[in-house]
Design an enzyme around this catalytic site. Structure first.
Site: not given
Ligand code: PEP
Ligand code: MG
Length: 925
Positions: A96, A482, A903, A364, A25, A883, A816, A105, A107
């Site tokens: 303010r 709010h 990826y 803002r 502000k 993953c 992975s 809202g 503070m």
């Molecule tokens: C992991 O361990 O990150 C994984 C993807 O396998 P899980 O979660 O199935 O053990």
């Protein structure tokens, strides 16, 4: 250290780049003053002062800051021609809060500061409006008493109600001068009773106490909770803006309002969006006590239509600003255009009109729903105001989650009983059971229920319940109430200002026309139209179309990382593909064993596997048919081998069918299939009933099953007989799963399976499993007369694998990172148990975030980086992905981009988030 920064037409000490120091502000007030916009002059006490307030204490800070405040006040008196604490033209101030990140809202604010018996007299003389001055004074006593001294708000309200009742005044505005004098007398008594001191009559004392109180409010419980919920950290504190008061309540040609340069709910800019109230002050618009009016005629007509208000009624009672104060409206509209051009983003303005003169109190970048954010960003690109990259950076990846929320199935919504209509305050569709308090909302949700929180209006204390609820309904308040502002930001569906709904908190029910709805009854809200329905309505998943689709296309244009999904059913796969997944990065095959009767087959396999293994070792025979022959008359042994063969025979077609479904849903995209991973005992019946059922199926005694289950018990299953260790001891499982993958691949043209061996810690494990996989592939190829091209790789989730990645890459065609296990073993936190203390660890700052949600870049991340580098040294074309859960978390995705992974893979609903986060990482680097 300098603590105080002035802003006025004559002298500005800040600009928009100084948010960290002056708060959002304060920085923007300075910027607007430089632009020559009509900003009431004032000064900002910096966030460094707030930091000092907590570090050295308020007494020391006040002493250090006072000379600067005195000088700033002197300057203010000079530019305004008013005097603080004296006539003939007394200077009144607003105080303010304003942190670098806005916390609406949360503070404290004190208005009308500087009113004392002396200035009251002078102000009455100069304004000629005694009623207005007294009304301002009673508001000041209440605000100062409550905010600065902690006097209970209700103690004041109680007196106000008593006077109104005695004097038969319906509204506050019905009170006469005498009535207000009565209120003030009572208020002063309440104040003295509660604080033990008379109300301060020194304006400087009022000011210093007001500033202290705002600094103090930085750490009030609701502000702390707000920062927790919104993950706001690393700020010094709040700044305090001390500004010349302008009065929106000084008569019928005065007003106050809030406006957005584009619709914060949808991002549309068909007209100028906003609300105002004539003859009102400060928080009146936001508090939802009176029904606010629209800024533009067009908006006003749309509003009237949605509320069932006739044109005559609208014109007489709810005219737009465009109609009621055309001159001020024109100027405001010009300022809107100017500010949006200057900031290149949608602005949220607060304004006040004092006796026809317009003042801008704040601008803002407006808070907005995710839907509005993508619409505004893509529109700004179309309007050539910002480049594509900037549009991609403007969207918070995590907020995309809101766009993936369900919407109502049209036919079901059409068939539902609509009971009311309110304002479409925050989009989406919500269906749930009615509760009337935020605490109940949290408690019901904790019990697994889905709720709609119904309130006359919400206050900052309600945020926990609003966060938990599927939707919020309020019977009062406008688009900037709010409830509306907070729900939009949370992505919670909200219908506000449903005037027909009468809530009775005591009886826990509301009525609406002839309909009564009790606590626990189901209702449904359409946050995009404002409709309220009785009962449950079926919902559907949305698609990636319109501006959302445009942003996703832009993200794909700039990102370097691939985005895959973790999915193990055709349905999830199809959802992920719809959200842009480029393949499956992790198919957890064990989930397939739980469906329907399969668990029986799988249990059968596990329960005899150990016996079969022992028979093989004793006889030195691998082949099951030969083994069966060899054990000859040993009935028990023959039975075990038969059961084992039967289980494998049953499981193979089931798995194959699953893979066929998945490959079809992928339409030629790659799929990383992980072989069986979890500890075996997770699949076994642990209760007597389950053991009895299994005993009947296998034709043995329940005690035998019990014995087998007990024999498979592990003290630390997460580090026990799981992952490739299963395939090492029961190679038939590896072969069966591989066969199912290969046969499915042979059946579905264009499928691209990749086989992944889990939990490898030693290259020899991988070599062993790879050999079985390769042999099985060759067998299927020979049998089916096909050539299959299947990559064989491994998960890197054991620290030893990360450390020896160079060796492992000699065998693996891809890595992975299973960062769930890698975090478990890397940090030494049990995935099953660490939840109990990790929250404390985060609160203590040992880890900034829960390392199971946000990759611990300094530790686990180092393992990832090292393994990637060493793996690629050994195999140049090694494909590397992630993953674990981190694959869909924006900061972790940015890390994956930085270390050069190919990826990320995440759950279907996080695919768009990962796509955007990957693009942002690429643009930022
Ligand atoms: C992991 O361990 O990150 C994984 C993807 O396998 P899980 O979660 O199935 O053990
Ligand atoms: Mg794992």
């Amino acid at each position: 250290m300098k603590y105080v920064y002035s802003f006025s037409k004559k002298h500005v000490e800040g600009d928009r780049g100084m948010k960290e120091l002056l708060g959002g502000k304060g920085a923007n007030l300075a910027e607007m003053a430089t632009l020559g916009l009509p900003v009431p002059p004032g000064f900002t006490c910096s966030t460094e002062a707030c930091d000092a307030y907590y570090k050295v204490g308020k007494a020391k800070l006040s002493a250090a800051m006072k000379p600067e405040i005195d000088a700033a006040l002197e300057q203010l008196e000079e530019v305004t021609g008013k005097t603080f604490g004296k006539g003939p033209n007394p200077l009144l101030l607003s105080v303010r809060s304003g942190a670098a990140v806005s916390m609406p809202g949360m503070m404290d604010t004190v208005l009308n500061l500087g009113l004392t018996p002396t200035t009251i007299k002078a102000l009455i003389a100069s304004s000629g409006d005694e009623r207005f001055v007294l009304d301002s004074y009673r508001r000041f006593i209440q605000m100062f008493g409550n905010v600065v001294m902690g006097v209970d708000h209700h103690d004041f309200e109680h007196e106000l109600d008593a006077v109104k009742k005695a004097r038969r005044a319906k509204l506050d505005t019905d009170l006469t001068v005498d009535g207000l004098k009565d209120v003030i007398d009572r208020y002063l008594k309440v104040y003295k009773r509660a604080t033990g001191k008379p109300f301060p009559t020194s304006p400087k004392e009022q000011l210093m106490a007001g500033i202290d109180a705002v600094f103090g409010s930085w750490n009030n419980p609701r502000a702390i909770r707000y920062r927790e919920l919104n993950d706001i950290r690393g700020l010094l504190g709040t700044a305090v803006n001390v500004q010349t008061m302008v009065f929106g309540n000084s008569g019928p040609d005065s007003a106050t309002g809030v406006a957005f340069t584009r619709d914060p709910s949808t991002g549309e800019h068909k007209y100028f969006y906003g609300e105002y109230l004539i003859n009102a002050q400060g928080e009146d618009v936001v508090a939802g006590i009176r029904t606010p009016q629209q800024i533009t005629l067009k908006g006003s007509r749309e509003w009237a239509k949605s509320q069932g208000v006739s044109e005559t009624d609208r014109k007489a009672n709810y005219p737009s600003l465009e109609e009621s104060m055309p001159k001020a409206f024109q100027e405001l509209d010009r300022i809107r255009v100017r500010l949006e051009k200057h900031y290149k983003d949608m602005q949220d303005l607060e304004f006040t009109i004092e006796n026809g003169e317009l003042f801008i109190l704040q601008t803002r970048n407006g808070k907005r729903t995710a839907q509005a954010a993508v619409k505004i960003a893509t529109d700004l690109v179309k309007e050539k105001r910002i480049p594509e990259r900037e549009a991609v950076l403007r969207i918070d990846p995590a907020s995309l989650d809101q766009l993936l929320h369900p919407v109502f199935v049209k036919a079901s919504e059409d068939a539902a009983q609509q009971i009311a209509i309110g304002l479409p305050a925050s989009p989406g569709a919500a269906t749930g059971q009615v509760v009337f308090t935020a605490d109940e909302a949290e408690a019901w949700v904790a019990k697994g229920k889905q709720v709609i929180l119904c309130r006359t209006e919400t206050s900052p204390e309600d945020i926990g319940g609003m966060d938990a609820a599927a939707g919020v309904l309020t019977s009062r308040g406008g688009m900037t109430s709010h409830a509306a502002v907070v729900a939009r930001q949370m992505g919670t569906c909200c219908v506000a200002g449903v005037a027909d709904v009468n809530i009775n908190y005591k009886t826990k029910r509301f009525t609406c026309g002839g309909v009564t709805v009790k606590e626990g009854d189901w209702i449904s809200l359409n946050g995009s139209t404002g409709a309220v329905y009785k009962g449950q309505i079926e919902t559907v998943e949305p698609g990636l179309t319109g501006p959302f689709g445009t942003i996703m296309k832009l993200a794909d244009k700039y990102r370097k990382l691939g985005v895959r999904t973790n999915a193990d059913t055709p349905h999830d796969t199809a959802t992920a593909v719809k959200f842009g997944a480029e393949g499956i990065g992790l198919c957890r095959t064990e989930h397939m064993f739980f469906e329907g009767d399969r668990i029986v087959s799988f249990r059968r396999l596990i329960l005899v596997a150990e016996t079969v293994k022992k028979l093989r070792e004793d006889c030195g025979i691998e082949d099951l048919t030969a083994l069966q022959k060899a054990v000859g008359k040993d009935v028990k042994a023959v039975e075990s081998i038969k059961q084992y063969k039967q289980a494998l025979r049953e499981l193979l077609p089931l798995q194959r069918k699953d893979f066929v479904g998945i490959f079809k849903a992928l339409k030629g995209r790659p799929a990383t299939i992980r072989l069986l991973d979890p500890p075996l005992h997770e699949f076994l019946p642990q209760d007597a009933a389950g053991q009895k059922e299994m005993a009947e199926t296998m034709g043995v005694k329940p005690s035998e099953i019990k014995r087998l289950v007990e024999s498979l018990h592990e003290f630390n299953p997460m580090l026990g007989h799981r992952g490739c260790r299963l395939g090492m001891t029961y190679p038939d499982v590896t072969a069966m799963q591989t066969r199912a993958v290969c046969e499915a691949a042979a059946a579905v043209k264009g499928s691209k399976p990749e086989i992944m061996i889990p939990l490898v810690g030693n290259v020899k494990e991988l070599a062993n499993q790879k050999e079985i996989v390769k042999r099985t592939i060759a067998e299927v190829e020979a049998k089916k007369g096909v050539k299959l091209s299947i990559l064989i790789g491994t998960m890197i989730e054991v620290p030893r694998a990360a450390v020896t990645a160079g060796e492992i890459a000699e065998e693996a065609e891809f890595f992975s990172f299973g960062t769930n296990d890698l975090t478990q073993m890397g940090c030494g936190f049990s995935r099953d148990d660490a939840g109990k203390f990790l929250k404390d660890y985060v609160a203590m700052g040992i880890y900034e975030k829960d390392p199971f949600q946000v990759l611990d870049q300094a530790g686990v991340g180092k393992l990832v980086e090292m393994a990637t580098v060493n793996g690629r040294k050994a195999r140049k074309d090694l494909k590397v992905g992630i993953c674990g859960e981190h694959g869909g978390e924006p900061s972790s995705v940015a890390f994956c981009h930085k270390v050069g992974l190919d990826y990320v893979s995440c759950s279907p609903y996080r695919v768009p988030i990962a796509r955007l986060a990957a693009a942002q990482a690429a643009i930022r680097s």
